[in-house]
Each structure stands twice: as C-alpha cells, then as structure tokens.
Design a protein around this motif. Structure first.
Motif, PDB file in Angstrom:
ATOM      1  N   ARG A 165      55.652  65.275  -1.225  1.00 47.99           N
ATOM      2  CA  ARG A 165      56.888  65.936  -1.729  1.00 47.99           C
ATOM      3  C   ARG A 165      57.278  67.087  -0.728  1.00 47.99           C
ATOM      4  N   ALA A 166      56.827  67.214   0.201  1.00 45.12           N
ATOM      5  CA  ALA A 166      57.179  68.286   1.150  1.00 45.12           C
ATOM      6  C   ALA A 166      58.044  67.807   2.184  1.00 45.12           C
ATOM      7  N   THR A 167      58.910  68.895   2.535  1.00 43.31           N
ATOM      8  CA  THR A 167      59.983  68.543   3.481  1.00 43.31           C
ATOM      9  C   THR A 167      59.133  68.694   4.798  1.00 43.31           C
ATOM     10  N   ILE A 168      59.780  68.104   5.870  1.00 47.05           N
ATOM     11  CA  ILE A 168      58.844  68.153   7.160  1.00 47.05           C
ATOM     12  C   ILE A 168      58.602  69.399   7.841  1.00 47.05           C
ATOM     13  N   ARG A 169      59.598  70.266   7.754  1.00 52.18           N
ATOM     14  CA  ARG A 169      59.308  71.441   8.443  1.00 52.18           C
ATOM     15  C   ARG A 169      58.231  72.464   7.579  1.00 52.18           C
ATOM     16  N   LYS A 170      57.866  72.099   6.316  1.00 51.89           N
ATOM     17  CA  LYS A 170      56.766  72.741   5.646  1.00 51.89           C
ATOM     18  C   LYS A 170      55.707  72.262   5.124  1.00 51.89           C
ATOM     19  N   ARG A 171      55.711  70.902   5.681  1.00 47.20           N
ATOM     20  CA  ARG A 171      54.484  70.095   5.029  1.00 47.20           C
ATOM     21  C   ARG A 171      53.197  70.761   5.849  1.00 47.20           C
ATOM     22  N   GLY A 172      52.962  70.819   6.674  1.00 52.39           N
ATOM     23  CA  GLY A 172      51.853  71.589   7.284  1.00 52.39           C
ATOM     24  C   GLY A 172      51.416  72.888   6.655  1.00 52.39           C
ATOM     25  N   THR A 173      52.318  73.836   6.177  1.00 47.07           N
ATOM     26  CA  THR A 173      52.147  74.994   5.668  1.00 47.07           C
ATOM     27  C   THR A 173      51.758  74.845   4.302  1.00 47.07           C
ATOM     28  N   MET A 174      52.361  73.958   3.796  1.00 46.63           N
ATOM     29  CA  MET A 174      52.038  73.424   2.317  1.00 46.63           C
ATOM     30  C   MET A 174      50.443  73.144   2.196  1.00 46.63           C
ATOM     31  N   LEU A 175      50.014  72.076   3.131  1.00 46.49           N
ATOM     32  CA  LEU A 175      48.770  71.540   3.113  1.00 46.49           C
ATOM     33  C   LEU A 175      47.613  72.682   3.567  1.00 46.49           C
ATOM     34  N   ALA A 176      48.016  73.442   4.470  1.00 49.11           N
ATOM     35  CA  ALA A 176      47.197  74.741   4.756  1.00 49.11           C
ATOM     36  C   ALA A 176      47.045  75.799   3.456  1.00 49.11           C
ATOM     37  N   TYR A 177      48.295  75.841   2.777  1.00 46.15           N
ATOM     38  CA  TYR A 177      47.814  76.607   1.621  1.00 46.15           C
ATOM     39  C   TYR A 177      47.029  76.137   0.694  1.00 46.15           C
ATOM     40  N   ILE A 178      47.120  74.866   0.514  1.00 43.68           N
ATOM     41  CA  ILE A 178      45.984  74.147  -0.610  1.00 43.68           C
ATOM     42  C   ILE A 178      44.829  74.303  -0.155  1.00 43.68           C
ATOM     43  N   PHE A 179      44.515  74.095   1.367  1.00 46.23           N
ATOM     44  CA  PHE A 179      43.036  74.195   1.780  1.00 46.23           C
ATOM     45  C   PHE A 179      42.388  75.528   1.815  1.00 46.23           C
ATOM     46  N   ALA A 180      43.429  76.363   2.023  1.00 43.52           N
ATOM     47  CA  ALA A 180      42.967  77.842   1.757  1.00 43.52           C
ATOM     48  C   ALA A 180      42.355  78.321   0.436  1.00 43.52           C
ATOM     49  N   ASN A 181      42.445  77.444  -0.484  1.00 45.96           N
ATOM     50  CA  ASN A 181      41.776  77.778  -1.866  1.00 45.96           C
ATOM     51  C   ASN A 181      40.266  77.751  -1.724  1.00 45.96           C
ATOM     52  N   GLN A 182      39.842  76.792  -0.658  1.00 48.03           N
ATOM     53  CA  GLN A 182      38.341  76.707  -0.621  1.00 48.03           C
ATOM     54  C   GLN A 182      37.922  77.919   0.011  1.00 48.03           C
ATOM     55  N   GLY A 183      38.376  78.919   0.480  1.00 48.81           N
ATOM     56  CA  GLY A 183      37.788  80.187   1.071  1.00 48.81           C
ATOM     57  C   GLY A 183      37.788  80.939  -0.262  1.00 48.81           C
TER      58      GLY A 183
END
Length: 513
Positions: A165-183
């Motif tokens: 779903r992510a636009t290419i310019r925000k794709r990495g940021t969106m995935l990093a936000y998801i993974f931050a939930n691990q913390g």
C-alpha cells in the motif's frame, strides 16, 4: 442490506486510495489518520511478538517458584520453553509467507492473529494444580510453539500488507514504524509485570503465599489478548491492496499469452487442435502453481543473490540480538538487578525493574531514530553502520568484561542496544518487503525472517552451555564475528530507497521476450 455493505466497501476503498496516494509534500514520518489506522492494524503483531517472546523470561522464573518451590527448573525444559515460540515462528513465517502470495493477503490476513489468541488462551489455562511440574512445562511449551506460528506469520503478512500500500517515498518509514512496535511490546511487557507484581505484594510478600505467583504470570500473559482482540476484526475485513491485485492480473495476462502462443504452435502442427482453440477463445488459462513461479524467479542468480543477502543478514543479526536479549541475566547482575537476594516477590520485582530499565535505555530510542532517518540515509548505510557499531560495542564488552565499571558497562550496553535498533534489527525487516516484487514479496520476507529466527533459536539453546564452557567474553566475541560478517553480507543487497521492484520485474520480463 446489500446497499449498506456496498457503501461500507466503498468507504474502505476510498480510505485505501487516500492512503496509497498520500501527499508528497509532507516529510515521510508525518502520518495521516488513515496511515495511523493502518499502522495500528499491522503494528499490533510486532507489539505482541516482543511482548510474548520476551515475557517468557520473568514467567519462567515465576513458574520455577510455583512448580519447584526452592528447587531448580530442569535446564533442558527451561531452554525448550524459552525457544518454543521461536521454533513456532519459523514454521509460521514459511507457511504464511507462501500462502499470502499464493492465495492473496485478504484471504490469509487475520488468521495468524486468531492463532495467537487461541494459543494464548491455551497457555494461560496450563493446569498447574493437576499436572506434574515437568508436565506443566511440556504443556506450556507445546502451546507456545503454536503461539509462535501465529507470531511468525505476522512478519510476512504485516510487512507485505503495508509495503503493497505504501508510496515508494514513504515505504521504508512505514515499515520502520511497524517494527518499532517491537520496542513498545518489550517495554509494556516489563511494565505490566511490575504493575501486577505490585498488586500481589501483600499476599506474596507479607503473607508469604508464594504459590499466588500462579495468578501473576497468567494475568501478565493474558493481557496480550486485549490488543489482539482489538484489531482482529480490522484485519479480517481489510480489503485487498490495489498493487497486489494488479500483480495478479499481470501474472494471469502473461500466463494466458504464453498458453495461447503454445496452443497456436500446436495447432499449426496438429490441425485438429485449431478448432478447440477457436471454440473457446475467451476461456481463461488455469493459474500455474505459485510454487513453480517462485522456483523459476529465484533460479536466476540476480534474484537468488538478493535472497541470500536478506536471509544471511537476518540470521547473523538474530544470533547476536537474541543471544543478548534472551539472556539479560548477565546484564541485570552487572547493574544490581539480578534478584539474587530477598523474598521471592522481591527477587521477581527487582528483575522486572531491571528489564524495564534495559528496554527504556536503548530499545525504544533506536527504533525511532531509524524511523526519522531511513529515507534520508537509506537502508544499506544504516544496516552496515549498525552492524559495525554493534561489533565495536560487543568488542569493548568482551575485551573489558571483568574490568568495566558498572557505569561504563551500562553505557556500552545501552549503545549496543541503540545500534541494534538504529541498525540491522530494523533494516533486516524492511529489506525483504522493499526489494522483492509484490507477487513474491511475502514468501521472500517469510523465508528471510525464518532464517533470522533460526539464529535466535541457536542462541537460545546454546548460549548458556557455551557460556559455561568457554566463558561469557568468548561468547561475546562470537557475536562480534557475526556482526562483522553481517556487514559484509549487506553488500549483496542493493539500496532500495526509491526502488520499484515491480517496475524492475516488468523490465526484466520485457528484456527476456
């Protein structure tokens, strides 16, 4: 009734289009309401991942008091209990990764969360009053493996659902936000342990009814059901992404063209075949088994090399990351929170306090530095830098393990945790979701994550025995070597900032024609 359901689906698709076409004028880390909602749906899996995986450390100590009293828990059963969820994760990552590509995200998404819910309920129903102590541990281990299947399935599912779903310019940021939930999962797990233990202080500490710890661990584990139930409906009703549907349509068109071409050739050789082609010119070609498509794609070295890169980097990262974080007793001893003295309640409370200190020091801050910088610095730079900085602080801890002051030890350990998470622990999750085309993305992500969890299992099973045989500093040197090798393996991977893997796949197919 049908009009209502139709309007609801229209609203969902409108929201989805709004998300997929989010504004280009905002910094990548500034989110819209729709993006926050999607991250809430997908991020809960990683919250539960950390909560369920790391909560087993205090829970195993509580079970020792409940089941064995002043005795010790069998080392082999304790090791298996701690590794159980990771063993299940490997199965879930392979299984759900393949199914998400083969059957579609919508058909599969939410099923992994249902598994987590069922397994959690079965875990907290462990009959400690009727089974033998060893029997209870075996019972709990079996259902933590099932829990791990669900937790593992969330890796490829949430990564592919978001990346699609992510636009290419925000794709990495969106995935990093998801993974931050691990913390946050680790932090909240430690916090809930402190709160529930505080509620039980009178009965356990003042009245010395240590067996009441049975209620503490069930409540702490059971609290994870709240976010799981809270997002189940949203996952089960999330519509299929536009990008995934287009990838499936493209695959069918390509296959249909190849099949018709093959039939036309056969018709020229065998004239009787021509009439059958003409009779049903619009009949769709049956879809080939997705497994054969995966084998064909990864049989090319340029694709296999990238898969080897994502798998090896994640494996090497998790050997060190889980080796450190599943065995924090060494660190807790160093900072005075090992829980070696006092009543049973005082020991448990001290360990829980130490765990929340460790999580707050390095875990959460590192994730959010990645969120803020991933689009500027790129994934490759962050991953290489992270591996090398991990190696530096592991080398300091290994070389000066017995001579570092408490303050110096805490500083080095905090920086180690920071660069795990502002580094390879975040980017190894992002890479497979960004570098592979949509139709192979979930499988490749699941395979990469499963390799990572294999490293975690190895660390969980051999860390204690290796520490006893060669000493903790030498084990840290092994982790140092893994970090250096991880930095080297990163050079198998391209930079994925601004990269559209679907466009690259289409270009490759055009060149082959």
């Amino acid at each position: 009734m049908s009009e209502q359901s139709g309007s609801k689906e229209t609203r969902q698709r409108t929201a989805l289009e709004e998300y997929e076409q989010s504004g280009e004028d905002r910094p990548p880390f500034i989110l819209t309401y729709t993006e926050v909602k999607l991250l809430g749906i997908t991020g809960v899996g990683f919250f539960l991942d950390a909560y369920d995986l790391f909560i087993i450390n205090p829970v195993s100590t509580m079970l020792q008091y409940r089941l064995y009293g002043s005795g010790t828990m069998p080392a082999n059963l304790q090791g298996l209990l701690k590794a159980a969820a990771n063993i299940g994760s490997v199965i879930g990552q392979f299984l759900f990764g393949y199914c998400a590509d083969a059957f579609g995200r919508k058909a599969v998404y939410g099923k992994e969360l249902m598994l987590i819910i069922v397994a959690t309920i079965l875990c907290i129903s462990t009959p400690t009053g009727t089974l033998s102590p060893n029997g209870c541990l075996i019972y709990l281990t079996i259902f933590r493996i099932l829990l791990g299947v669900g937790v593992g399935g969330d890796y490829p599912m949430s990564a592919s659902v978001t990346s699609d779903r992510a636009t290419i310019r925000k794709r990495g940021t969106m995935l990093a936000y998801i993974f931050a939930n691990q913390g946050w999962g680790s932090f909240v797990g430690a916090l809930m342990t402190i709160i529930v233990l505080a509620c039980y202080k009178h009965v356990m500490n003042d009245e010395l009814e240590t067996s009441k710890v049975d209620g503490v661990w069930r409540i702490v584990v059971g609290l994870s059901l709240i976010p799981a139930f809270g997002t189940l409906y949203q996952r089960l009703t999330l519509p299929e992404s536009t990008r995934f549907k287009k990838s499936q349509e493209t695959e069918l068109i390509e296959q249909d063209g190849l099949d018709k071409e093959k039939m036309a050739v056969e018709a020229g050789v065998h004239s009787e075949s021509k009439s059958s082609v003409d009779e049903n010119p619009s009949e769709p070609a049956p879809k080939k088994a997705h497994f054969l498509e995966v084998i064909k794609y990864f049989s090319e070295w340029r694709h296999l090399k990238i898969l080897i890169g994502t798998c090896s980097c994640w494996f090497l990262l998790d050997v060190a990351f889980y080796g450190i974080n599943l065995n924090t007793n060494v660190v807790l001893t160093e900072i005075g929170y090992a829980g070696k003295s006092g009543t049973a309640w005082e020991k448990l409370f001290k360990v829980a306090t130490g765990n929340i200190i460790i999580t707050a020091l390095g875990f959460v801050p590192g994730y959010y530095v990645t969120v803020l910088t991933i689009e500027k610095l790129g994934r490759k730079k962050i991953q290489v830098m992270g591996f090398l900085m991990e190696a530096l602080f592991l080398a300091i801890l290994a070389a000066k393990f017995s001579t570092l002051s408490t303050a110096a030890f805490i500083v080095n350990f905090t920086l180690l945790q920071f660069f795990f998470n502002f580094g390879a622990n975040a980017t190894t999750y992002c890479y497979p979701a960004e570098v592979f085309p949509t139709r192979y993305r979930a499988f490749a992500h699941g395979m990469s994550a499963a390799c990572g969890k294999s490293g975690a299992i190895i660390s969980a099973l051999v860390f204690n025995s290796l520490t006893n045989s060669i000493g903790t500093p030498n084990v840290l040197w092994i982790f140092f070597g893994c970090s250096i090798l991880g930095a080297a393996c990163t050079f198998l991977l391209p930079e994925v900032a601004g990269r559209d893997p679907d466009a690259i796949l289409a270009q490759e197919q055009m060149e082959q024609q």
